[in-house]
Design a protein around this motif. Structure first.
Motif, PDB file in Angstrom:
ATOM      1  N   GLU A 291       0.778  -1.125  -0.249  1.00 25.66           N
ATOM      2  CA  GLU A 291       0.118   0.142  -0.117  1.00 25.66           C
ATOM      3  C   GLU A 291       0.940   1.380  -0.014  1.00 25.66           C
ATOM      4  O   GLU A 291       1.698   1.406   1.028  1.00 25.66           O
ATOM      5  CB  GLU A 291      -0.912  -0.031   1.069  1.00 25.66           C
ATOM      6  CG  GLU A 291      -1.666  -1.054   1.159  1.00 25.66           C
ATOM      7  CD  GLU A 291      -2.677  -1.005   2.549  1.00 25.66           C
ATOM      8  OE1 GLU A 291      -2.333  -0.374   3.391  1.00 25.66           O
ATOM      9  OE2 GLU A 291      -3.780  -1.756   2.517  1.00 25.66           O
ATOM     10  N   LYS A 366      -7.523   2.412 -15.539  1.00 26.56           N
ATOM     11  CA  LYS A 366      -8.839   3.068 -15.088  1.00 26.56           C
ATOM     12  C   LYS A 366      -8.705   4.541 -15.368  1.00 26.56           C
ATOM     13  O   LYS A 366      -7.581   5.285 -15.056  1.00 26.56           O
ATOM     14  CB  LYS A 366      -8.535   2.846 -13.616  1.00 26.56           C
ATOM     15  CG  LYS A 366      -9.694   3.311 -13.006  1.00 26.56           C
ATOM     16  CD  LYS A 366      -9.684   3.212 -11.491  1.00 26.56           C
ATOM     17  CE  LYS A 366     -11.012   3.834 -10.589  1.00 26.56           C
ATOM     18  NZ  LYS A 366     -11.997   3.217 -10.883  1.00 26.56           N
ATOM     19  N   ARG A 382      -1.840  -6.529  -4.598  1.00 29.64           N
ATOM     20  CA  ARG A 382      -1.899  -7.779  -3.816  1.00 29.64           C
ATOM     21  C   ARG A 382      -1.452  -8.814  -4.645  1.00 29.64           C
ATOM     22  O   ARG A 382      -1.838  -9.000  -5.754  1.00 29.64           O
ATOM     23  CB  ARG A 382      -3.333  -8.058  -3.338  1.00 29.64           C
ATOM     24  CG  ARG A 382      -3.542  -9.450  -2.627  1.00 29.64           C
ATOM     25  CD  ARG A 382      -4.908  -9.593  -2.151  1.00 29.64           C
ATOM     26  NE  ARG A 382      -4.866 -10.736  -1.166  1.00 29.64           N
ATOM     27  CZ  ARG A 382      -4.794 -12.018  -1.570  1.00 29.64           C
ATOM     28  NH1 ARG A 382      -4.556 -12.391  -2.577  1.00 29.64           N
ATOM     29  NH2 ARG A 382      -4.899 -13.041  -0.384  1.00 29.64           N
ATOM     30  N   THR A 389      -3.527  -8.381  -8.031  1.00 28.63           N
ATOM     31  CA  THR A 389      -4.549  -7.518  -8.079  1.00 28.63           C
ATOM     32  C   THR A 389      -4.295  -6.203  -7.672  1.00 28.63           C
ATOM     33  O   THR A 389      -3.394  -5.907  -6.857  1.00 28.63           O
ATOM     34  CB  THR A 389      -5.773  -8.216  -7.026  1.00 28.63           C
ATOM     35  OG1 THR A 389      -5.930  -9.471  -7.231  1.00 28.63           O
ATOM     36  CG2 THR A 389      -6.960  -7.376  -6.753  1.00 28.63           C
ATOM     37  N   LEU A 390      -5.049  -5.389  -8.390  1.00 27.15           N
ATOM     38  CA  LEU A 390      -4.531  -3.918  -8.238  1.00 27.15           C
ATOM     39  C   LEU A 390      -5.761  -3.026  -7.624  1.00 27.15           C
ATOM     40  O   LEU A 390      -6.854  -3.438  -8.110  1.00 27.15           O
ATOM     41  CB  LEU A 390      -4.210  -3.040  -9.505  1.00 27.15           C
ATOM     42  CG  LEU A 390      -3.062  -3.552 -10.399  1.00 27.15           C
ATOM     43  CD1 LEU A 390      -3.074  -3.123 -11.771  1.00 27.15           C
ATOM     44  CD2 LEU A 390      -1.843  -2.844  -9.525  1.00 27.15           C
ATOM     45  N   SER A 391      -5.803  -2.129  -6.615  1.00 29.35           N
ATOM     46  CA  SER A 391      -6.780  -1.330  -6.128  1.00 29.35           C
ATOM     47  C   SER A 391      -6.183   0.033  -5.866  1.00 29.35           C
ATOM     48  O   SER A 391      -4.951   0.250  -5.731  1.00 29.35           O
ATOM     49  CB  SER A 391      -7.425  -2.067  -4.853  1.00 29.35           C
ATOM     50  OG  SER A 391      -6.421  -1.763  -3.885  1.00 29.35           O
ATOM     51  N   GLU A 395     -10.937   0.328  -3.872  1.00 28.74           N
ATOM     52  CA  GLU A 395     -11.493  -0.174  -5.173  1.00 28.74           C
ATOM     53  C   GLU A 395     -10.723  -1.058  -6.053  1.00 28.74           C
ATOM     54  O   GLU A 395      -9.588  -0.318  -6.632  1.00 28.74           O
ATOM     55  CB  GLU A 395     -12.236   0.913  -5.838  1.00 28.74           C
ATOM     56  CG  GLU A 395     -12.842   0.531  -7.106  1.00 28.74           C
ATOM     57  CD  GLU A 395     -13.687   1.473  -7.656  1.00 28.74           C
ATOM     58  OE1 GLU A 395     -14.110   1.281  -8.946  1.00 28.74           O
ATOM     59  OE2 GLU A 395     -13.639   2.727  -7.348  1.00 28.74           O
ATOM     60  N   GLU A 396     -10.921  -2.250  -6.203  1.00 32.31           N
ATOM     61  CA  GLU A 396     -10.291  -3.098  -7.221  1.00 32.31           C
ATOM     62  C   GLU A 396     -10.363  -2.691  -8.420  1.00 32.31           C
ATOM     63  O   GLU A 396     -11.479  -2.328  -9.087  1.00 32.31           O
ATOM     64  CB  GLU A 396     -10.566  -4.589  -7.142  1.00 32.31           C
ATOM     65  CG  GLU A 396      -9.861  -5.487  -8.027  1.00 32.31           C
ATOM     66  CD  GLU A 396     -10.152  -7.170  -7.851  1.00 32.31           C
ATOM     67  OE1 GLU A 396     -10.274  -7.710  -8.763  1.00 32.31           O
ATOM     68  OE2 GLU A 396     -10.389  -7.346  -6.836  1.00 32.31           O
ATOM     69  N   TRP A 397      -9.534  -2.462  -9.376  1.00 36.21           N
ATOM     70  CA  TRP A 397      -9.775  -1.923 -10.582  1.00 36.21           C
ATOM     71  C   TRP A 397      -8.550  -2.955 -11.736  1.00 36.21           C
ATOM     72  O   TRP A 397      -8.733  -2.543 -12.943  1.00 36.21           O
ATOM     73  CB  TRP A 397      -9.211  -0.645 -10.940  1.00 36.21           C
ATOM     74  CG  TRP A 397      -7.549  -0.142 -10.564  1.00 36.21           C
ATOM     75  CD1 TRP A 397      -7.074  -0.127  -9.350  1.00 36.21           C
ATOM     76  CD2 TRP A 397      -6.599  -0.028 -11.393  1.00 36.21           C
ATOM     77  NE1 TRP A 397      -5.582   0.249  -9.322  1.00 36.21           N
ATOM     78  CE2 TRP A 397      -5.628   0.220 -10.609  1.00 36.21           C
ATOM     79  CE3 TRP A 397      -6.439   0.089 -12.839  1.00 36.21           C
ATOM     80  CZ2 TRP A 397      -4.140   0.487 -11.079  1.00 36.21           C
ATOM     81  CZ3 TRP A 397      -5.157   0.084 -13.318  1.00 36.21           C
ATOM     82  CH2 TRP A 397      -3.953   0.461 -12.773  1.00 36.21           C
ATOM     83  N   ARG A 399      -6.766  -7.133 -12.278  1.00 37.75           N
ATOM     84  CA  ARG A 399      -6.636  -8.172 -11.855  1.00 37.75           C
ATOM     85  C   ARG A 399      -5.829  -9.276 -13.047  1.00 37.75           C
ATOM     86  O   ARG A 399      -6.332  -9.210 -14.151  1.00 37.75           O
ATOM     87  CB  ARG A 399      -7.700  -9.077 -11.528  1.00 37.75           C
ATOM     88  CG  ARG A 399      -7.491 -10.430 -11.007  1.00 37.75           C
ATOM     89  CD  ARG A 399      -8.855 -11.207 -10.309  1.00 37.75           C
ATOM     90  NE  ARG A 399      -9.253 -10.517  -9.222  1.00 37.75           N
ATOM     91  CZ  ARG A 399      -9.911 -11.247  -8.188  1.00 37.75           C
ATOM     92  NH1 ARG A 399     -10.355 -12.248  -8.440  1.00 37.75           N
ATOM     93  NH2 ARG A 399     -10.246 -10.487  -6.854  1.00 37.75           N
TER      94      ARG A 399
END
Length: 499
Positions: A291, A366, A382, A389-391, A395-397, A399
Motif C-alpha cells: 500500500e 482506469k 496484492r 490484484t490492483l486497487s 476499489e479493485e481495478w 486483476r
C-alpha cells in the motif's frame, strides 16, 4: 564506487535469492589478490550465459550465508574474459583471512558457494603483470552450502501461516512486514540511487543524489522525489549538456557497477533531466500486499515509478525478462491523445510487465474524470501465488491470473519477444524476491507512444526508434518545461503486509 555503496545494493542478493540446486554448473574458484599499498581485486573467469557475479566477505571473522559482508561486490558484466571487482580502500596484510560467499547467476539460474576461506600470503603490485589474473586463488578449505530462504512461521498461538516470505525472518498472516511514514529520510530503509539508467526504457534522466539541492528529500512528513534540469545544476548550462566531449560523471557514489558516466558524442547527448530514485535497502519479499499513499507528478513527458522490481535478475536482465510489478502509474501530461485513445494524467495504469515488445499487454487501466496527480490516493497491489490484484482507494481495478500455461501464456508468441521456456512456475517470473522502487522519470522509448499530441495539439517531439530521440527532446525544452506545474512525486507512506 566504494564497498559501502555496493554493500547497500548487494546485501539482499545473497540473503534472499532462492538458489536453484541444479548440477549442470559449478561456480569456479575465486581469485583474490591483496594489492599494494591498499586494495583488493576479486575475479572469476567468464562463462557463457553468465549475467551476475556477487561476492560478500569479511576479514578475520566468520560470515553467515545471509551476511552482507564488509567487502561487497556486485558485477554485472565481464571485462577481458573475467568478472572483476577492485576496491582500493581495503587495507590488508599477509596473514589476513577472508571468509566469503559467492553467488553467480547463469542461464537464468542462481548458483552459490558459501563458507569459503582464503588466507593472504602476499601483497601484489596492482599494475604489475596482466590486468587479469591467470591463476585462481587456493581452493577454499570448506565445502559450499546452498543458500536458504526464510519460510513463513508455523501456526503457533495467534500466528497464522502465510504464503508471504521475507528474506530474514518468519512472518505471520496479516503482519506488517515493512512500513515507513517518512518522518525522516531513513537511509537504513532506502538506498538513494545514483546511476544512468539504460535499457529497455532508456529514459531521458540520470538518477543523482547531490549534497546541495537533492532530488530525494523528506519534507513535512512526505517523501519528495523531484526532477530538475541538468543545466541548472552546478557546473552545467544549456550548452554543456549537448556539447561534444562534455561528460556527466556519477562514478563517485554510483550505486551500480555499470552506467555511471556519459560522454557527449554527436546526437548522443547527456540526459537533460536529473531525477531521484530510491529502492528498499535491506527489505525484499515474495508475495504480499503493498500500500502506497502518493500524489503523482504532473508535467509533460514525466511519469512516476511506483513499482516492485526483481531483487536479482534470475530470469535475465534484458527486455523485462525478470519482470516488474507496477503498483501505479500515470503519464504527467494534462492532455495526451493518439486519435481517440487517451494517455493523459487521467489514465491510471499498472500491473505486471514481463516482455518489452508486449509490455502493455498485461497492464490494467482506469480512467478518471480528474487527473490522478491532483490529489493523494492509496495505491495497492496484492501479489499472491495465484493472482495479482490492483486497487486504488480500496476499489479493485485490475486483476491478472495465470492460465495453466503460466503468465507467459497470456502473451501472443508471434508478436512478443521469444518466450522463456524456463518459466515453469505459473507465476514466473513473479515467483522470487522483489524490492520496492520509487522514482520519477521522463521521456524514454517505451512509456510514450509515437504520434501522440499533448495540450494545444503539441506533437511528441521525438520518435522512439530514432537515435536523435534525446536530442529532439532537449530541443523542445521550452515547450515541455513550462508545463511542469507539479513535477514531484510525493509519498505519504509505504506499507507492506503479509497475505
Amino acid at each position: 564506487m566504494t564497498a559501502f555503496d555496493v554493500r547497500r545494493t548487494a546485501f539482499a542478493l545473497l540473503c534472499s535469492l532462492p538458489v536453484l540446486l541444479t548440477q549442470d554448473y559449478q561456480v569456479p574458484d575465486v581469485t583474490i589478490q591483496a594489492l599494494k599499498p591498499r586494495g583488493i581485486r576479486i575475479s572469476i573467469p567468464d562463462n557463457p550465459r553468465m549475467t551476475l557475479f556477487v561476492f560478500q566477505g569479511h576479514v578475520n571473522r566468520e560470515i553467515d550465508w545471509n551476511d552482507v559482508g564488509t567487502i561487497s561486490a556486485e558485477v554485472e558484466s565481464p571485462t577481458n574474459g573475467f568478472w572483476t571487482y577492485q576496491d582500493d580502500s581495503v587495507a590488508l596484510k599477509v596473514g589476513d583471512v577472508i571468509n566469503y560467499n559467492v553467488h553467480v547467476s547463469r542461464n537464468r539460474k542462481g548458483y552459490q558457494r558459501n563458507n569459503l576461506k582464503y588466507t593472504i600470503t602476499e601483497l601484489v603490485d596492482p599494475d604489475g603483470g596482466a590486468s587479469q589474473p591467470s591463476q585462481p586463488s587456493p581452493a577454499p578449505v570448506t565445502t559450499s552450502q546452498p543458500a536458504t530462504v526464510a519460510t513463513s512461521a508455523p501456526p503457533t498461538g495467534n500466528c497464522r501461516p502465510t504464503a508471504t516470505e521475507v528474506k530474514d525472518r518468519n512472518v505471520c498472516s496479516g503482519q506488517v512486514i515493512f512500513e515507513d511514514n517518512f518522518d525522516t529520510l531513513r537511509e537504513d530503509l532506502w538506498n538513494i540511487e545514483q546511476y544512468l539508467p539504460l535499457g529497455p526504457d532508456f529514459p531521458f534522466v540520470s538518477y543523482q543524489r547531490p549534497k546541495n539541492g537533492p532530488m530525494v528529500s523528506v519534507e513535512n512528513g512526505f517523501l519528495r522525489i523531484e526532477p530538475k534540469l541538468q543545466e541548472q545544476l552546478p557546473g552545467f548550462d544549456n550548452e554543456a549538456i549537448v556539447m561534444d566531449g562534455n561528460k556527466l560523471d556519477l562514478t563517485s557514489g554510483c550505486t551500480r557497477t555499470t552506467s555511471c558516466e556519459h560522454v557527449n558524442q554527436g546526437n548522443q547527448v547527456m540526459p537533460p533531466i536529473a531525477s531521484g530514485r530510491v529502492t528498499s535497502n535491506m527489505f525484499a519479499f515474495k508475495y504480499g500486499i503493498v500500500e502506497i499513499r502518493a500524489k503523482l507528478p504532473q508535467g509533460d513527458w514525466l511519469y512516476p515509478d511506483i513499482l516492485l522490481e526483481s531483487l536479482v535478475p534470475q530470469y535475465g536482465i534484458e527486455k523485462y525478462a525478470s519482470g516488474i510489478l507496477r503498483v501505479a502509474g500515470a503519464l504527467g501530461n494534462s492532455e495526451l491523445r493518439k486519435g481517440t485513445e487517451n494517455y493523459s494524467n487521467k489514465v491510471l495504469y499498472g500491473g505486471p510487465v514481463m516482455n518489452f515488445k508486449c509490455r502493455t499487454n498485461l497492464l490494467a487501466k482506469k480512467v478518471s474524470t480528474a487527473a490522478w496527480g491532483d490529489d493523494f490516493h492509496v495505491y495497492a497491489l496484492r501479489w499472491a501465488p495465484d493472482r495479482i490484484t490492483l486497487s486504488v482507494d480500496g476499489e479493485e481495478w485490475g486483476r491478472t491470473e495465470p492460465p495453466a500455461s503460466g503468465l507467459q501464456g497470456l502473451l501472443p508468441r508471434d508478436t512478443c519477444d521469444p518466450p522463456r521456456m524456463l518459466l515453469t512456475n505459473p507465476m514466473a517470473p513473479f515467483d522470487v524476491f522483489f524490492r520496492i522502487a520509487l522514482g520519477v522519470s521522463a521521456g524514454g522509448i517505451s512509456e510514450f507512444p509515437d504520434q501522440v499530441t499533448s495540450q494545444n495539439s503539441v506533437p511528441k517531439p521525438w520518435v522512439n526508434t530514432s537515435n536523435k530521440a534525446r536530442a529532439k527532446f532537449i530541443s523542445d525544452q521550452e515547450s515541455w518545461f513550462a508545463t511542469w506545474s507539479q513535477p514531484a512525486l510525493l509519498v505519504d507512506y509505504v506499507r507492506v503486509r503479509a497475505l
